[in-house]
Design an enzyme around this catalytic site. Structure first.
Site, mmCIF file in Angstrom:
data_model
loop_
_atom_site.group_PDB
_atom_site.id
_atom_site.type_symbol
_atom_site.label_atom_id
_atom_site.label_comp_id
_atom_site.label_asym_id
_atom_site.label_seq_id
_atom_site.Cartn_x
_atom_site.Cartn_y
_atom_site.Cartn_z
ATOM 1 N N HIS A 114 0.631 -1.204 -0.058
ATOM 2 C CA HIS A 114 0.012 0.054 -0.040
ATOM 3 C C HIS A 114 0.960 1.161 0.109
ATOM 4 C CE1 HIS A 114 -3.781 -2.083 1.557
ATOM 5 N NE2 HIS A 114 -2.843 -3.072 1.211
ATOM 6 N N ASP B 40 -6.686 4.764 3.614
ATOM 7 C CA ASP B 40 -6.888 3.404 3.258
ATOM 8 C C ASP B 40 -8.211 3.007 4.090
ATOM 9 O OD1 ASP B 40 -6.024 1.127 1.780
ATOM 10 O OD2 ASP B 40 -3.832 1.668 2.392
ATOM 11 N N GLY C 44 -6.087 -12.480 1.447
ATOM 12 C CA GLY C 44 -6.617 -11.280 1.247
ATOM 13 C C GLY C 44 -7.276 -11.213 -0.366
ATOM 14 N N SER D 164 2.838 -7.040 -7.609
ATOM 15 C CA SER D 164 3.406 -7.939 -8.404
ATOM 16 C C SER D 164 2.664 -8.240 -9.632
ATOM 17 C CB SER D 164 3.491 -9.415 -7.503
ATOM 18 O OG SER D 164 4.387 -9.141 -6.551
ATOM 19 N N GLN E 136 -5.804 -11.571 -2.889
ATOM 20 C CA GLN E 136 -5.032 -12.466 -4.036
ATOM 21 C C GLN E 136 -5.979 -13.443 -4.945
ATOM 22 O OE1 GLN E 136 -1.873 -13.809 -1.671
ATOM 23 N NE2 GLN E 136 -1.224 -11.858 -1.179
ATOM 24 N N HIS F 205 1.920 -14.723 -6.085
ATOM 25 C CA HIS F 205 0.786 -14.709 -5.170
ATOM 26 C C HIS F 205 -0.296 -14.039 -5.467
ATOM 27 C CE1 HIS F 205 3.013 -11.159 -4.099
ATOM 28 N NE2 HIS F 205 2.383 -11.274 -3.134
ATOM 29 N N GLU G 88 3.111 -5.113 -11.784
ATOM 30 C CA GLU G 88 4.967 -5.099 -12.470
ATOM 31 C C GLU G 88 5.227 -6.232 -13.362
ATOM 32 O OE1 GLU G 88 7.098 -5.367 -8.814
ATOM 33 O OE2 GLU G 88 6.464 -3.316 -8.204
ATOM 34 N N GLN H 181 13.074 -6.857 -7.873
ATOM 35 C CA GLN H 181 12.022 -7.631 -8.554
ATOM 36 C C GLN H 181 11.938 -7.115 -10.137
ATOM 37 O OE1 GLN H 181 8.757 -9.667 -6.859
ATOM 38 N NE2 GLN H 181 7.200 -8.076 -7.740
#
Length: 475
Positions: free
Chosen positions: A22, A126, A389, A371, A391, A366, A374, A351
């Protein structure tokens, strides 16, 4: 980017959740607002702020990093400020410390509102930040509540019950199909998360935090757009009961990507990739939030071995492992048997540098939002193993778009085995016809993620929404 030509720039307070998944994208949002001439107070805790990348030079003069001290809580390790710093069992203490930010945030906002020259026009917080919503209401500052994807909101709805009369007509509620698709293990994990965190330490549940934040917000701001999820984005306003403003995907800026690549080019993982053929390596990284158990790590290792592909595995210490030595985490002899075609590393990895490397041809992930974005920025097909969560909804969304394939799981307990890992990896990396389809699906999503003009327009439209709401409330 040229600054906004408007004579009255906005003053915005951005308050992300204490997780780098976040903190980083909402720093990107802050930079984009600042590059348009607006002033941003980016609020977090001292150690989290210290670990952020430097604010881009074009934005830095208008981004103020505001440090609020995280209260000490028994059971929370010293210096543990982000979710990366804690174990799963320590989360309830982290939530308790997070709730303790209410007083320092209220003090910060009261001081900012004491002078019309510093009074914020908006707070962007948030969805767990009930104390930010309470302070915003007290000082009559409108609040935009940050939200995950529409798919995750739809999946969180209660699945519809079976109608007793099969011949009766049933009007299905928005999001019902997404809710039905949630496997049992994910529903049970989500229920435990939303009702349990913080409650056991005398605090409130995640659901209570969410409801209080939503009730105190004016609008929702979503890191998504209709191009990313045309099936579910139109449902978001109905499901939330709030106006929803898309932010776009907030992909890393070109400058940020170049900076990350430069930092990583000498890293051992990148040097290893330099010796591999193009599109031959599957990059394996399952995030840092919830590590696999030792037995799951072993099944993953055997699956990669069975698949026979080259792999680069960024392995986090499994829960229950004694130390950080990868040899002690992996099955006996695994590294010897895969020597030459596989590399396992347990430290930090660059990464972005890995994902942009020509040798990488796929990503076992995951399905965390950062991710995903990207990876798709570089058009990589996915092998998906969602853990926690949002995912699961993210993975189902990508599978429906034929971007990749989920590892087969036990519907009841979420377990997987080496054969499921091997099958999914080979489909994405080895089997030519299947891979062509996944590469094509990833290329379609890459076109969305990499469209800088599209995401720039969403930020411009977000600013205009903030202006119009602020003007309406002032009248």
């Amino acid at each position: 980017m040229e600054a906004d030509s408007s004579p009255s720039p906005l003053r915005v307070v951005v308050v992300p959740w204490l997780a780098f998944g976040h903190l980083l994208p909402y720093l990107e949002l802050s930079e984009r607002l600042a590059e348009r001439g607006h002033s941003v107070s980016y609020v977090s805790t001292p150690r989290n702020l210290a670990r952020l990348p430097p604010v881009r030079p074009a934005a830095a003069p208008r981004v103020d990093l505001v440090a609020l001290p995280l209260p000490r809580v028994d059971g929370l390790p010293d210096g543990a400020e982000s979710t990366n710093d804690i174990s799963y069992g320590e989360r309830k203490f982290h939530w308790k410390a997070f709730d303790g930010l209410a007083a320092p945030f209220a003090e910060f906002l009261a001081a900012a509102c004491a002078d019309e020259a510093t009074r914020p026009h908006w707070i962007v917080a948030d969805c767990f930040h009930h104390w930010a919503a309470a302070a915003a209401l007290e000082h009559k500052v409108p609040l935009a509540m940050l939200q995950p994807t529409a798919a995750s909101i739809a999946a969180a709805q209660r699945p519809p019950s079976v109608h007793p009369d099969p011949d009766a007509s049933v009007v299905e509620q928005p999001g019902a199909a997404a809710a039905r698709a949630v496997p049992r293990y994910e529903r049970e994990g989500h229920a435990a998360f939303t009702t349990g965190h913080g409650a056991s330490s005398g605090g409130m549940s995640v659901v209570q935090r969410f409801i209080l934040t939503k009730d105190g917000s004016t609008v929702a701001a979503m890191r998504s757009c209709i191009e990313w999820e045309p099936e579910t984005f139109p449902l978001a306003e109905t499901l939330l009961g709030k106006p929803v403003i898309p932010l776009g995907l907030l992909p890393p800026s070109a400058e940020g990507a170049r900076r990350a690549a430069a930092q990583g080019e000498e890293h051992a993982t990148v040097q290893w990739l330099n010796a591999q053929p193009p599109d031959s390596v599957i990059y394996v990284a399952l995030g840092s939030e919830v590590p696999l158990r030792v037995e799951q790590v072993h099944e993953m290792a055997f699956g990669l071995e069975l698949a026979g592909t080259r792999f680069l595995w960024a392995l986090r210490k499994p829960s229950g492992a004694a130390d950080d030595d990868s040899a002690d985490m992996l099955p006996p002899g695994f590294q010897d048997r895969t020597s030459g075609r596989g590399l396992v590393t347990t430290g930090w990895v660059p990464q972005m540098s890995i994902l942009e490397h020509a040798a990488v041809g796929g990503f076992l992930t995951h399905c965390g939002r950062n991710s995903l974005i990207e990876s798709l920025l570089f058009g990589h097909p996915l092998v998906m193993l969602p853990i926690y969560g949002d995912q699961g909804p993210n993975a189902r969304q990508m599978e429906a778009k034929q971007v990749g394939l989920q590892v087969a799981r036990n519907e009841d307990d979420g377990s997987f085995d080496r054969h499921g890992v091997s099958t999914a990896v080979r489909a994405v990396m080895v089997e030519e016809e299947a891979r062509r389809g996944f590469v094509a699906g990833a290329a379609k999503m890459q076109a969305v993620v990499a469209d800088t003009e599209l995401h720039g327009r969403y930020i411009d439209e977000f600013v205009e929404h903030l202006r119009s709401y602020a003007a309406a409330s002032a009248n």
